[in-house]
Scaffold this active site. Structure first.
Site, PDB file in Angstrom:
ATOM      1  N   VAL A   5      43.810  43.541  45.426  1.00  0.00           N
ATOM      2  CA  VAL A   5      43.228  43.613  44.082  1.00  0.00           C
ATOM      3  C   VAL A   5      41.894  42.883  44.098  1.00  0.00           C
ATOM      4  O   VAL A   5      41.804  41.755  44.584  1.00  0.00           O
ATOM      5  CB  VAL A   5      44.150  42.946  43.030  1.00  0.00           C
ATOM      6  CG1 VAL A   5      43.531  42.996  41.635  1.00  0.00           C
ATOM      7  CG2 VAL A   5      45.529  43.588  43.020  1.00  0.00           C
ATOM      8  N   PHE A   6      40.856  43.536  43.552  1.00  0.00           N
ATOM      9  CA  PHE A   6      39.529  42.903  43.478  1.00  0.00           C
ATOM     10  C   PHE A   6      39.312  42.348  42.068  1.00  0.00           C
ATOM     11  O   PHE A   6      39.494  43.062  41.078  1.00  0.00           O
ATOM     12  CB  PHE A   6      38.439  43.931  43.801  1.00  0.00           C
ATOM     13  CG  PHE A   6      37.035  43.387  43.728  1.00  0.00           C
ATOM     14  CD1 PHE A   6      36.581  42.475  44.669  1.00  0.00           C
ATOM     15  CD2 PHE A   6      36.167  43.784  42.716  1.00  0.00           C
ATOM     16  CE1 PHE A   6      35.286  41.964  44.608  1.00  0.00           C
ATOM     17  CE2 PHE A   6      34.867  43.288  42.644  1.00  0.00           C
ATOM     18  CZ  PHE A   6      34.433  42.373  43.602  1.00  0.00           C
ATOM     19  N   GLY A   7      38.930  41.084  41.989  1.00  0.00           N
ATOM     20  CA  GLY A   7      38.616  40.458  40.706  1.00  0.00           C
ATOM     21  C   GLY A   7      37.152  40.086  40.647  1.00  0.00           C
ATOM     22  O   GLY A   7      36.609  39.510  41.593  1.00  0.00           O
ATOM     23  N   TYR A   8      36.514  40.413  39.538  1.00  0.00           N
ATOM     24  CA  TYR A   8      35.078  40.114  39.374  1.00  0.00           C
ATOM     25  C   TYR A   8      34.812  39.332  38.091  1.00  0.00           C
ATOM     26  O   TYR A   8      33.666  39.017  37.778  1.00  0.00           O
ATOM     27  CB  TYR A   8      34.263  41.420  39.393  1.00  0.00           C
ATOM     28  CG  TYR A   8      34.717  42.399  38.326  1.00  0.00           C
ATOM     29  CD1 TYR A   8      35.812  43.231  38.543  1.00  0.00           C
ATOM     30  CD2 TYR A   8      34.087  42.460  37.092  1.00  0.00           C
ATOM     31  CE1 TYR A   8      36.258  44.103  37.569  1.00  0.00           C
ATOM     32  CE2 TYR A   8      34.525  43.328  36.106  1.00  0.00           C
ATOM     33  CZ  TYR A   8      35.611  44.145  36.359  1.00  0.00           C
ATOM     34  OH  TYR A   8      36.064  45.002  35.368  1.00  0.00           O
ATOM     35  N   GLY A   9      35.882  39.040  37.343  1.00  0.00           N
ATOM     36  CA  GLY A   9      35.757  38.266  36.106  1.00  0.00           C
ATOM     37  C   GLY A   9      36.712  37.092  36.192  1.00  0.00           C
ATOM     38  O   GLY A   9      36.699  36.341  37.184  1.00  0.00           O
ATOM     39  N   SER A  10      37.583  36.956  35.208  1.00  0.00           N
ATOM     40  CA  SER A  10      38.505  35.815  35.194  1.00  0.00           C
ATOM     41  C   SER A  10      39.440  35.807  36.407  1.00  0.00           C
ATOM     42  O   SER A  10      39.936  34.751  36.802  1.00  0.00           O
ATOM     43  CB  SER A  10      39.329  35.810  33.903  1.00  0.00           C
ATOM     44  OG  SER A  10      40.120  36.972  33.828  1.00  0.00           O
ATOM     45  N   GLU A  86      45.285  42.861  31.789  1.00  0.00           N
ATOM     46  CA  GLU A  86      44.086  43.700  31.819  1.00  0.00           C
ATOM     47  C   GLU A  86      44.260  44.957  30.965  1.00  0.00           C
ATOM     48  O   GLU A  86      43.623  45.978  31.232  1.00  0.00           O
ATOM     49  CB  GLU A  86      43.749  44.081  33.270  1.00  0.00           C
ATOM     50  CG  GLU A  86      43.585  42.917  34.228  1.00  0.00           C
ATOM     51  CD  GLU A  86      42.414  41.990  33.879  1.00  0.00           C
ATOM     52  OE1 GLU A  86      41.420  42.459  33.302  1.00  0.00           O
ATOM     53  OE2 GLU A  86      42.523  40.768  34.154  1.00  0.00           O
TER      54      GLU A  86
HETATM   55  C1  SIN Z   1      38.519  40.969  36.534  1.00  0.00           C
HETATM   56  O1  SIN Z   1      38.508  39.743  36.516  1.00  0.00           O
HETATM   57  O2  SIN Z   1      38.548  41.590  37.597  1.00  0.00           O
HETATM   58  C2  SIN Z   1      38.558  41.798  35.286  1.00  0.00           C
HETATM   59  C3  SIN Z   1      37.891  41.197  34.130  1.00  0.00           C
HETATM   60  C4  SIN Z   1      38.560  39.968  33.603  1.00  0.00           C
HETATM   61  O3  SIN Z   1      39.799  39.932  33.485  1.00  0.00           O
HETATM   62  O4  SIN Z   1      37.843  39.024  33.286  1.00  0.00           O
END
Ligand code: SIN
Length: 189
Positions: A5-10, A86
């Site tokens: 899983v790729f996360g780019y925010g929280s 999400e």
């Molecule tokens: C993420 O972190 O990949 C999605 C956006 C978030 O939940 O902030």
């Protein structure tokens, strides 16, 4: 089969599920933008906050964290958790993840990422582009069950700087929020 899983925010600073490995790297042809409205985490239906989503952008890259989840039970638990967390992100994409900026081959393929699309029919919370000042004002005033919207922005900024991958859009916005807060503090004193 393992799941990535790729996360780019929280998801960069708070996974919230068990994982076996975490890599920092990037995906290609996307950029991180504060265009998604949040009524369940960093805002309310009356006053939505703003969180990040991904916008297709030829030639650009977006840095973030990829999590490896292996066991059957861990995968099921993580997916169930993420589908709730999400839930305002209406799409899942499967992308190539890179750790080496000069490598032509990805480190991992088929990495799952949550995306909030600009399609208002599928994603009624989408807010889209606005000026830096407008986005900053909205972030300053929004707060939701997961906390103040400004904390989301500052935590994201910090996590990216700590990983050595400052994102200009995020830093510019964090600077604008700090500037506006200072200005209103000075005006009050
Ligand atoms: C993420 O972190 O990949 C999605 C956006 C978030 O939940 O902030």
């Amino acid at each position: 089969m393992v799941m990535w899983v790729f996360g780019y925010g929280s998801l960069i600073w708070k996974a919230g599920f068990n994982y076996d490995d975490r890599l920092f790297g990037f995906i290609k042809n996307y950029r991180r933008v504060f265009y998604q409205g949040s009524t369940d985490h960093r805002g309310t239906p009356e006053y939505p906050g703003r969180t990040v989503t991904l916008e297709p952008a030829e030639g650009e890259i977006c840095w973030g964290a990829a999590y490896k989840i292996s066991g059957k039970e861990d995968k099921e638990t993580a997916l169930t958790y993420l589908e709730v967390r999400e839930k305002q992100y209406d799409q899942k994409a499967y992308v190539d993840f890179f750790t080496d900026p000069v490598a032509s081959k990805p480190a991992i393929s088929g990495v799952m990422v949550y995306v909030a699309s600009p399609d208002k029919k599928l994603n009624p919370n989408y807010l889209g582009p606005a000026s830096l000042e407008e986005i900053a004002k909205q972030i300053i005033h929004a707060e939701g069950p997961s906390g103040p919207n400004r904390d989301y922005l500052f935590q994201l900024e910090k996590a990216l700087i700590q990983s050595g991958c400052e994102d200009k859009h995020v830093s510019d916005l964090a600077n604008e929020v700090r500037r506006t807060l200072l200005e209103s503090e000075l005006a009050r004193s």
